[in-house]
Design a protein around this motif. Structure first.
Motif, PDB file in Angstrom:
ATOM      1  N   PRO A 131       0.815  -1.232   0.000  1.00 34.15           N
ATOM      2  CA  PRO A 131       0.000   0.000   0.000  1.00 34.15           C
ATOM      3  C   PRO A 131       0.840   1.270   0.000  1.00 34.15           C
ATOM      4  O   PRO A 131       0.536   2.215  -0.733  1.00 34.15           O
ATOM      5  N   SER A 132       1.901   1.299   0.796  1.00 31.43           N
ATOM      6  CA  SER A 132       2.760   2.481   0.843  1.00 31.43           C
ATOM      7  C   SER A 132       3.517   2.670  -0.460  1.00 31.43           C
ATOM      8  O   SER A 132       3.704   3.798  -0.931  1.00 31.43           O
ATOM      9  N   LEU A 133       3.953   1.568  -1.078  1.00 32.32           N
ATOM     10  CA  LEU A 133       4.682   1.647  -2.340  1.00 32.32           C
ATOM     11  C   LEU A 133       3.802   2.217  -3.443  1.00 32.32           C
ATOM     12  O   LEU A 133       4.204   3.144  -4.164  1.00 32.32           O
ATOM     13  N   LEU A 134       2.597   1.698  -3.607  1.00 36.42           N
ATOM     14  CA  LEU A 134       1.696   2.173  -4.661  1.00 36.42           C
ATOM     15  C   LEU A 134       1.284   3.621  -4.424  1.00 36.42           C
ATOM     16  O   LEU A 134       1.163   4.406  -5.380  1.00 36.42           O
ATOM     17  N   LYS A 135       1.084   3.986  -3.180  1.00 38.00           N
ATOM     18  CA  LYS A 135       0.733   5.373  -2.867  1.00 38.00           C
ATOM     19  C   LYS A 135       1.866   6.321  -3.242  1.00 38.00           C
ATOM     20  O   LYS A 135       1.631   7.386  -3.839  1.00 38.00           O
ATOM     21  N   ALA A 136       3.098   5.943  -2.927  1.00 38.96           N
ATOM     22  CA  ALA A 136       4.253   6.788  -3.253  1.00 38.96           C
ATOM     23  C   ALA A 136       4.453   6.886  -4.760  1.00 38.96           C
ATOM     24  O   ALA A 136       4.775   7.955  -5.287  1.00 38.96           O
ATOM     25  N   LEU A 137       4.276   5.774  -5.478  1.00 46.23           N
ATOM     26  CA  LEU A 137       4.441   5.777  -6.936  1.00 46.23           C
ATOM     27  C   LEU A 137       3.462   6.745  -7.594  1.00 46.23           C
ATOM     28  O   LEU A 137       3.847   7.580  -8.424  1.00 46.23           O
ATOM     29  N   LYS A 138       2.194   6.655  -7.238  1.00 45.72           N
ATOM     30  CA  LYS A 138       1.197   7.538  -7.831  1.00 45.72           C
ATOM     31  C   LYS A 138       1.434   8.991  -7.441  1.00 45.72           C
ATOM     32  O   LYS A 138       1.221   9.905  -8.249  1.00 45.72           O
ATOM     33  N   SER A 139       1.883   9.215  -6.209  1.00 49.89           N
ATOM     34  CA  SER A 139       2.128  10.577  -5.752  1.00 49.89           C
ATOM     35  C   SER A 139       3.271  11.234  -6.532  1.00 49.89           C
ATOM     36  O   SER A 139       3.173  12.398  -6.937  1.00 49.89           O
ATOM     37  N   VAL A 140       4.347  10.494  -6.767  1.00 52.92           N
ATOM     38  CA  VAL A 140       5.511  11.066  -7.466  1.00 52.92           C
ATOM     39  C   VAL A 140       5.221  11.255  -8.949  1.00 52.92           C
ATOM     40  O   VAL A 140       5.467  12.317  -9.516  1.00 52.92           O
ATOM     41  N   PHE A 141       4.696  10.231  -9.608  1.00 47.53           N
ATOM     42  CA  PHE A 141       4.487  10.310 -11.054  1.00 47.53           C
ATOM     43  C   PHE A 141       3.438  11.342 -11.434  1.00 47.53           C
ATOM     44  O   PHE A 141       3.474  11.883 -12.537  1.00 47.53           O
ATOM     45  N   SER A 142       2.489  11.629 -10.561  1.00 44.58           N
ATOM     46  CA  SER A 142       1.464  12.626 -10.874  1.00 44.58           C
ATOM     47  C   SER A 142       2.019  14.045 -10.883  1.00 44.58           C
ATOM     48  O   SER A 142       1.342  14.975 -11.333  1.00 44.58           O
ATOM     49  N   GLN A 143       3.248  14.243 -10.405  1.00 47.53           N
ATOM     50  CA  GLN A 143       3.852  15.576 -10.354  1.00 47.53           C
ATOM     51  C   GLN A 143       4.658  15.928 -11.600  1.00 47.53           C
ATOM     52  O   GLN A 143       5.070  17.072 -11.766  1.00 47.53           O
ATOM     53  N   TYR A 144       4.909  14.939 -12.486  1.00 45.88           N
ATOM     54  CA  TYR A 144       5.792  15.165 -13.629  1.00 45.88           C
ATOM     55  C   TYR A 144       5.116  14.747 -14.928  1.00 45.88           C
ATOM     56  O   TYR A 144       4.311  13.805 -14.946  1.00 45.88           O
ATOM     57  N   GLU A 145       5.488  15.462 -16.003  1.00 43.34           N
ATOM     58  CA  GLU A 145       5.004  15.089 -17.318  1.00 43.34           C
ATOM     59  C   GLU A 145       5.778  13.886 -17.835  1.00 43.34           C
ATOM     60  O   GLU A 145       6.872  13.572 -17.357  1.00 43.34           O
ATOM     61  N   LEU A 146       5.202  13.248 -18.839  1.00 44.90           N
ATOM     62  CA  LEU A 146       5.782  12.012 -19.354  1.00 44.90           C
ATOM     63  C   LEU A 146       7.199  12.221 -19.880  1.00 44.90           C
ATOM     64  O   LEU A 146       8.086  11.393 -19.647  1.00 44.90           O
ATOM     65  N   VAL A 147       7.438  13.333 -20.572  1.00 44.20           N
ATOM     66  CA  VAL A 147       8.761  13.595 -21.136  1.00 44.20           C
ATOM     67  C   VAL A 147       9.806  13.698 -20.033  1.00 44.20           C
ATOM     68  O   VAL A 147      10.907  13.158 -20.136  1.00 44.20           O
ATOM     69  N   THR A 148       9.461  14.373 -18.959  1.00 44.33           N
ATOM     70  CA  THR A 148      10.391  14.524 -17.831  1.00 44.33           C
ATOM     71  C   THR A 148      10.669  13.180 -17.165  1.00 44.33           C
ATOM     72  O   THR A 148      11.808  12.864 -16.816  1.00 44.33           O
ATOM     73  N   ILE A 149       9.638  12.371 -17.006  1.00 43.46           N
ATOM     74  CA  ILE A 149       9.803  11.061 -16.373  1.00 43.46           C
ATOM     75  C   ILE A 149      10.739  10.175 -17.190  1.00 43.46           C
ATOM     76  O   ILE A 149      11.625   9.512 -16.656  1.00 43.46           O
ATOM     77  N   ALA A 150      10.537  10.154 -18.519  1.00 44.26           N
ATOM     78  CA  ALA A 150      11.354   9.292 -19.375  1.00 44.26           C
ATOM     79  C   ALA A 150      12.794   9.759 -19.453  1.00 44.26           C
ATOM     80  O   ALA A 150      13.718   8.935 -19.515  1.00 44.26           O
ATOM     81  N   SER A 151      13.022  11.065 -19.426  1.00 41.45           N
ATOM     82  CA  SER A 151      14.383  11.587 -19.573  1.00 41.45           C
ATOM     83  C   SER A 151      15.146  11.619 -18.251  1.00 41.45           C
ATOM     84  O   SER A 151      16.381  11.684 -18.243  1.00 41.45           O
ATOM     85  N   LYS A 152      14.432  11.578 -17.131  1.00 45.01           N
ATOM     86  CA  LYS A 152      15.086  11.637 -15.812  1.00 45.01           C
ATOM     87  C   LYS A 152      14.639  10.442 -14.965  1.00 45.01           C
ATOM     88  O   LYS A 152      14.240  10.586 -13.809  1.00 45.01           O
ATOM     89  N   TRP A 153      14.730   9.277 -15.567  1.00 41.74           N
ATOM     90  CA  TRP A 153      14.233   8.053 -14.937  1.00 41.74           C
ATOM     91  C   TRP A 153      14.949   7.733 -13.632  1.00 41.74           C
ATOM     92  O   TRP A 153      14.330   7.353 -12.635  1.00 41.74           O
ATOM     93  N   SER A 154      16.270   7.875 -13.605  1.00 38.62           N
ATOM     94  CA  SER A 154      17.032   7.553 -12.388  1.00 38.62           C
ATOM     95  C   SER A 154      16.696   8.523 -11.257  1.00 38.62           C
ATOM     96  O   SER A 154      16.616   8.117 -10.086  1.00 38.62           O
TER      97      SER A 154
END
Length: 266
Positions: A131-154
């Motif tokens: 539950p904590s993992l899925l909550k953190a994943l959705k919280s972080v990814f909802s703050q960034y656009e797809l281009v930013t996520i793909a280019s700054k994956w690490s």
């Protein structure tokens, strides 16, 4: 009247032997029920009539009250669990990936985990970590656009790890020891757009670097021109002249006689 049963009393040799065997057998049972071994990498949670009592028992030989106390083992070694997930980005694009989390139960919290959340190791991940993992994943990814996520994956992976650790620290049950994000899946048309943006950013960075180098070269030459007066030039002439090579007294058009110039030198 004689009874058909014969009483065996401790006063007879057979009765004493039977009593001794019974006592030894009972003692052996009590000892085996009172002693228990906690394997390395685990702790034991002792319960008295179903209620957690005392702290976690460490690896080695331990004691408990026979028939009244029970022991529940908890693994405190680092566990590795992959979790496939899907999430929405800030620009409402769907991404899929795998988050591999490394965690371990805190040894001194095993009793609290047993009494409040999970009575065995199998329940820890679905009830605490997931539950904590899925909550953190959705919280972080909802703050960034797809281009930013793909280019700054690490960088995104590090942000998720910190978010998961912060979420679990609220309860202090387990310790997060690492998290890796792999296998990013996005729509093909967005992947092409991301690659074009990355190429454009690299070209811009290269151009900015070349401009900076050119500015530094210009500044260096400007500084050199300000310092090259007649005395400095004459000193350079003397350093180069071997005393016999022909020289020209000065360059044509030089002011104040100018500085001699070596000709035909080696």
């Amino acid at each position: 009247m004689e009874t058909p049963f014969r009483n065996v009393t401790p006063n007879t040799p057979g009765g004493a032997a039977s009593l001794l065997i019974a006592l030894l057998f009972s003692g052996l049972i009590l000892i085996t029920q009172a002693l228990f071994v906690v394997p390395a990498g685990q702790v034991g949670v002792v319960t008295t009539l179903g209620k957690v009592t005392g702290g976690s028992r460490l690896p080695g030989l331990n004691l408990k009250i026979p028939f009244i106390q029970a022991v529940a083992p908890f693994d405190v070694r680092t566990q590795v669990r992959p979790e496939k997930f899907a999430s929405l980005t800030k620009d409402l694009q769907v991404i899929e990936a795998t988050a591999t989390v490394k965690y371990a139960v805190r040894p001194n919290e095993a009793g609290r985990v047993y009494s409040t959340i999970a009575s065995n190791d199998r329940e820890i991940y679905p009830r605490i970590i997931q539950p904590s993992l899925l909550k953190a994943l959705k919280s972080v990814f909802s703050q960034y656009e797809l281009v930013t996520i793909a280019s700054k994956w690490s960088d995104i992976s590090e942000l998720v790890e910190r978010a998961v650790a912060d979420e679990l620290d609220k309860f202090d049950y387990v310790e997060v020891r690492g998290l890796d994000l792999t296998g990013l899946v996005i729509a093909e048309e967005y992947r092409a757009a991301i690659e074009q943006k990355q190429i454009a950013e690299q070209q811009l960075l290269r151009a900015q670097t070349e401009v900076k180098i050119a500015e530094q070269e210009a500044q260096r030459y400007e500084t050199l021109n300000r310092t090259l007066d007649d005395q400095v030039l004459f000193k350079l002439f003397l350093d180069k002249w071997d005393g016999s090579t022909k020289v020209v007294p000065a360059l044509p058009g030089s002011k104040g006689g100018g500085t001699p110039v070596i000709v035909g030198g080696r």
